[in-house]
Design a protein around this motif. Structure first.
Motif, PDB file in Angstrom:
ATOM      1  N   LEU A  74      35.233  32.583  40.067  1.00  0.00           N
ATOM      2  CA  LEU A  74      34.799  33.398  41.208  1.00  0.00           C
ATOM      3  C   LEU A  74      35.819  33.351  42.345  1.00  0.00           C
ATOM      4  CD1 LEU A  74      30.960  32.691  41.353  1.00  0.00           C
ATOM      5  CD2 LEU A  74      32.109  34.818  40.711  1.00  0.00           C
ATOM      6  N   PHE A  75      36.385  32.179  42.583  1.00  0.00           N
ATOM      7  CA  PHE A  75      37.437  32.034  43.579  1.00  0.00           C
ATOM      8  C   PHE A  75      38.628  32.918  43.234  1.00  0.00           C
ATOM      9  CE2 PHE A  75      41.327  29.375  44.575  1.00  0.00           C
ATOM     10  CZ  PHE A  75      41.403  29.735  45.912  1.00  0.00           C
ATOM     11  N   LEU A  76      39.057  32.892  41.981  1.00  0.00           N
ATOM     12  CA  LEU A  76      40.186  33.715  41.543  1.00  0.00           C
ATOM     13  C   LEU A  76      39.883  35.204  41.699  1.00  0.00           C
ATOM     14  CD1 LEU A  76      41.218  31.790  38.292  1.00  0.00           C
ATOM     15  CD2 LEU A  76      42.391  31.764  40.508  1.00  0.00           C
ATOM     16  N   LEU A  77      38.672  35.617  41.355  1.00  0.00           N
ATOM     17  CA  LEU A  77      38.298  37.025  41.490  1.00  0.00           C
ATOM     18  C   LEU A  77      38.264  37.462  42.951  1.00  0.00           C
ATOM     19  CD1 LEU A  77      35.504  37.258  38.767  1.00  0.00           C
ATOM     20  CD2 LEU A  77      37.836  38.185  38.639  1.00  0.00           C
ATOM     21  N   PRO A  81      53.776  28.389  33.085  1.00  0.00           N
ATOM     22  CA  PRO A  81      53.363  29.613  32.388  1.00  0.00           C
ATOM     23  C   PRO A  81      52.585  30.578  33.288  1.00  0.00           C
ATOM     24  CG  PRO A  81      52.343  27.685  31.367  1.00  0.00           C
ATOM     25  CD  PRO A  81      53.285  27.201  32.413  1.00  0.00           C
ATOM     26  N   ILE A  82      51.805  30.051  34.218  1.00  0.00           N
ATOM     27  CA  ILE A  82      51.082  30.914  35.152  1.00  0.00           C
ATOM     28  C   ILE A  82      52.079  31.643  36.051  1.00  0.00           C
ATOM     29  CG2 ILE A  82      49.569  30.886  37.187  1.00  0.00           C
ATOM     30  CD1 ILE A  82      47.918  28.700  35.721  1.00  0.00           C
ATOM     31  N   TRP A  83      53.084  30.948  36.571  1.00  0.00           N
ATOM     32  CA  TRP A  83      54.090  31.580  37.431  1.00  0.00           C
ATOM     33  C   TRP A  83      54.901  32.622  36.665  1.00  0.00           C
ATOM     34  CZ3 TRP A  83      56.052  26.610  40.277  1.00  0.00           C
ATOM     35  CH2 TRP A  83      55.204  26.354  41.362  1.00  0.00           C
ATOM     36  N   ILE A  84      55.225  32.325  35.420  1.00  0.00           N
ATOM     37  CA  ILE A  84      55.980  33.296  34.614  1.00  0.00           C
ATOM     38  C   ILE A  84      55.144  34.560  34.411  1.00  0.00           C
ATOM     39  CG2 ILE A  84      56.911  33.766  32.307  1.00  0.00           C
ATOM     40  CD1 ILE A  84      57.866  30.802  32.286  1.00  0.00           C
ATOM     41  N   GLY A  85      53.873  34.382  34.031  1.00  0.00           N
ATOM     42  CA  GLY A  85      52.988  35.539  33.848  1.00  0.00           C
ATOM     43  C   GLY A  85      52.821  36.334  35.124  1.00  0.00           C
ATOM     44  N   ALA A  86      52.600  35.640  36.245  1.00  0.00           N
ATOM     45  CA  ALA A  86      52.431  36.313  37.537  1.00  0.00           C
ATOM     46  C   ALA A  86      53.718  37.020  37.951  1.00  0.00           C
ATOM     47  CB  ALA A  86      52.008  35.312  38.607  1.00  0.00           C
ATOM     48  N   ALA A  97      46.399  34.841  40.349  1.00  0.00           N
ATOM     49  CA  ALA A  97      45.006  34.712  39.912  1.00  0.00           C
ATOM     50  C   ALA A  97      44.806  35.361  38.540  1.00  0.00           C
ATOM     51  CB  ALA A  97      44.077  35.331  40.951  1.00  0.00           C
ATOM     52  N   MET A  98      45.387  36.555  38.325  1.00  0.00           N
ATOM     53  CA  MET A  98      45.277  37.225  37.022  1.00  0.00           C
ATOM     54  C   MET A  98      45.892  36.391  35.913  1.00  0.00           C
ATOM     55  SD  MET A  98      46.180  41.196  37.571  1.00  0.00           S
ATOM     56  CE  MET A  98      45.519  42.085  38.968  1.00  0.00           C
ATOM     57  N   ALA A  99      47.076  35.866  36.172  1.00  0.00           N
ATOM     58  CA  ALA A  99      47.747  35.044  35.159  1.00  0.00           C
ATOM     59  C   ALA A  99      46.938  33.790  34.857  1.00  0.00           C
ATOM     60  CB  ALA A  99      49.150  34.679  35.630  1.00  0.00           C
ATOM     61  N   THR A 100      46.279  33.235  35.874  1.00  0.00           N
ATOM     62  CA  THR A 100      45.439  32.061  35.650  1.00  0.00           C
ATOM     63  C   THR A 100      44.231  32.422  34.799  1.00  0.00           C
ATOM     64  OG1 THR A 100      46.136  31.162  37.781  1.00  0.00           O
ATOM     65  CG2 THR A 100      44.179  30.197  36.785  1.00  0.00           C
ATOM     66  N   LEU A 101      43.622  33.563  35.051  1.00  0.00           N
ATOM     67  CA  LEU A 101      42.493  34.009  34.230  1.00  0.00           C
ATOM     68  C   LEU A 101      42.926  34.242  32.784  1.00  0.00           C
ATOM     69  CD1 LEU A 101      40.740  36.427  36.740  1.00  0.00           C
ATOM     70  CD2 LEU A 101      39.876  34.221  35.919  1.00  0.00           C
ATOM     71  N   ILE A 102      44.109  34.777  32.587  1.00  0.00           N
ATOM     72  CA  ILE A 102      44.642  34.967  31.236  1.00  0.00           C
ATOM     73  C   ILE A 102      44.864  33.612  30.578  1.00  0.00           C
ATOM     74  CG2 ILE A 102      46.652  35.781  29.927  1.00  0.00           C
ATOM     75  CD1 ILE A 102      46.829  38.063  32.072  1.00  0.00           C
ATOM     76  N   TRP A 103      45.388  32.656  31.346  1.00  0.00           N
ATOM     77  CA  TRP A 103      45.601  31.302  30.833  1.00  0.00           C
ATOM     78  C   TRP A 103      44.266  30.677  30.406  1.00  0.00           C
ATOM     79  CZ3 TRP A 103      44.075  26.708  33.526  1.00  0.00           C
ATOM     80  CH2 TRP A 103      44.523  25.534  32.942  1.00  0.00           C
ATOM     81  N   ILE A 104      43.246  30.848  31.226  1.00  0.00           N
ATOM     82  CA  ILE A 104      41.924  30.305  30.889  1.00  0.00           C
ATOM     83  C   ILE A 104      41.373  30.994  29.642  1.00  0.00           C
ATOM     84  CG2 ILE A 104      39.517  30.174  31.651  1.00  0.00           C
ATOM     85  CD1 ILE A 104      40.620  29.809  34.530  1.00  0.00           C
TER      86      ILE A 104
END
Length: 180
Positions: free
Chosen positions: A7-10, A94-99, A158-165
């Motif tokens: 929810l925080f990420l969204l 990986p989150i930074w690369i995706g973002a 936030a999007m990259a983190t959601l993809i990671w999750i």
């Protein structure tokens, strides 16, 4: 606590995509949520205090340099610190690369649409709200001389983190699994 993190990420995504702002109150709420998860021993990724503080410190410090160079806004930096408190250090690369890939795509598309206005609505959606109000892609002289931020990096983090999750990396056993 994973639901609270999602929810925080969204909320970060919604704010940064629509207004190009990452409110301090929202970042503080996210950091407090990470601390509460650690205190209650309900950290969704199995982190301890050391890993969480390392992630938060490194994420904040790494982006602080780019803020000092004027490349990004302070909200992006503060959000990265809160994000690191939740995820720890290991998944940040990986989150930074995706973002970065998402942000790069955003920037290239924005520049292309600015030069060749074939999709004006998409251009306005990709632009900062100030540019969208003007509609011409030029600086609004009626507002303070604050640099327009076209790329919502916090939203892409936030999007990259959601993809990671979603990719299974967000569970404690998956964090320990090899990446090959």
């Amino acid at each position: 606590m994973l639901a609270a993190f999602v929810l925080f990420l969204l909320a970060i995504m919604a704010s940064d995509l629509t207004r190009r702002r990452v409110p301090n109150g929202l970042v503080l709420l996210g950091a407090a949520g990470a601390a509460l998860a650690l205190l209650l021993n309900r950290q969704p990724f199995g982190l301890g205090w050391e890993e969480a503080l390392a992630g938060g410190s490194i994420a904040f410090g790494a982006l602080l340099l780019t803020y000092a160079l004027g490349v990004m806004g302070a909200g992006d930096v503060k959000f990265a610190g809160a994000l690191g408190l939740w995820t720890g250090l290991a998944p940040l690369v990986p989150i930074w690369i995706g973002a970065s890939l998402l942000a790069g795509l955003h920037a290239v598309l924005w520049l292309a649409l600015r030069r060749w206005p074939v999709a004006p609505r998409l251009f306005l959606a990709l632009s900062s709200p100030r540019i969208a109000r003007n509609g011409d892609g030029k600086r609004n002289t009626a507002t303070p001389a604050r640099k327009a931020r076209h790329v919502p990096l916090a939203a892409y983090l936030a999007m990259a983190t959601l993809i990671w999750i979603a990719g299974g990396r967000g569970s404690a056993p998956a964090l320990a699994a090899p990446l090959y």
